[in-house]
Design a protein around this motif. Sequence first.
Motif: not given
Length: 341
Positions: A59-63, A203-207
């Motif tokens: 998640l950190e890498a995804a911002g 939704r971003e976590v889910n992705r």
Amino acid sequence: MTSVKEFRIEREPTATTLGRGSFVFTDDYSVFDWGKMPDEIPDKGASLCAMGAFNFELLEAAGVPTHYRGVVSEETGEVVPLAETEVPPTEMAIDLTQVPDLPHEGRSYDYDAYHEAAGDNFLIPLEIVFRNSVPVGSSLRRRTDPADHGLDFAEWPEGVVQLEEPIVEFSTKYEEGDRYLSRREADRIAGLADVTELEAVAREVNRVVTEQAAEAELVHEDGKIECLYVDGEVRVADVVGTFDENRFTFHGQQVSKEFVRQYHKRTQPEWVEAVDAAKQEAKKRDVADWKSLCEASPESLDDEVIEAASDLYAAGTNAYVGRELFEAPSLVDAVGAVRDL
């Protein structure tokens, strides 16, 4: 803090600053909101810690901002990234936010008092739930109609419904019997945090979790997140994307705590029914403590079930993180052992 992990505080949070502390993951487990069950599942705590840490780093890498700081190395005691550990960790270093008391009379909870005490730095008293499918036993089928979610069914089909777009819902976090909320009520309970932003984060976590699961041939069915609010920003808190917080399947077999839940339903139906009856009675009496009304207690699991559950957690984590952290059978073999129970 919970029935399956302990909470260590190094520095208390204040109204304006985050504190520091850690989660220490145990091998305890909980089903049906019971709290600590009679048995432990070996390697479960390390599995959840490793998988949670791996997801926070994704998640950190995804911002996506989080409260994660690293894992505590079993070898050195230092806070390090998961990749720098040889021994599966059981302690996760985190930033701490304020968690005020939530006053209540019976089943009526005073969220205004919670937020007055919280100020601008607090754990949002919500769980944000996301669903990629709607299985046969899902509570969603009892509470809503397909049309409520833009689905083209007059009524829920008999089989599992795979969703093209995830369904996001909000539920209470600190009430004795958690309940699903309308968006308007969730927004009120969230205080300064905005439910639109909470939904976007979910939704971003889910992705991220769904894509990572697919790398290991795991299907991510559903899950939840909790968040904190500080300096006007929402950050993901608690633990994310583990076999306790989320449901995964591997070639149709549950690879999550859901396996243990379903096993109890098959082998201890009297206790499961007593739990449900106690919750209903507590609601009828308008009291929060439903466990005191329960007329049965859970029994211990057989040794072969504990071993199978331990292997499932460890093998699933190895597959998900792409690394042999645990001495465990292959996920195919671990799933096969569970399916035979």
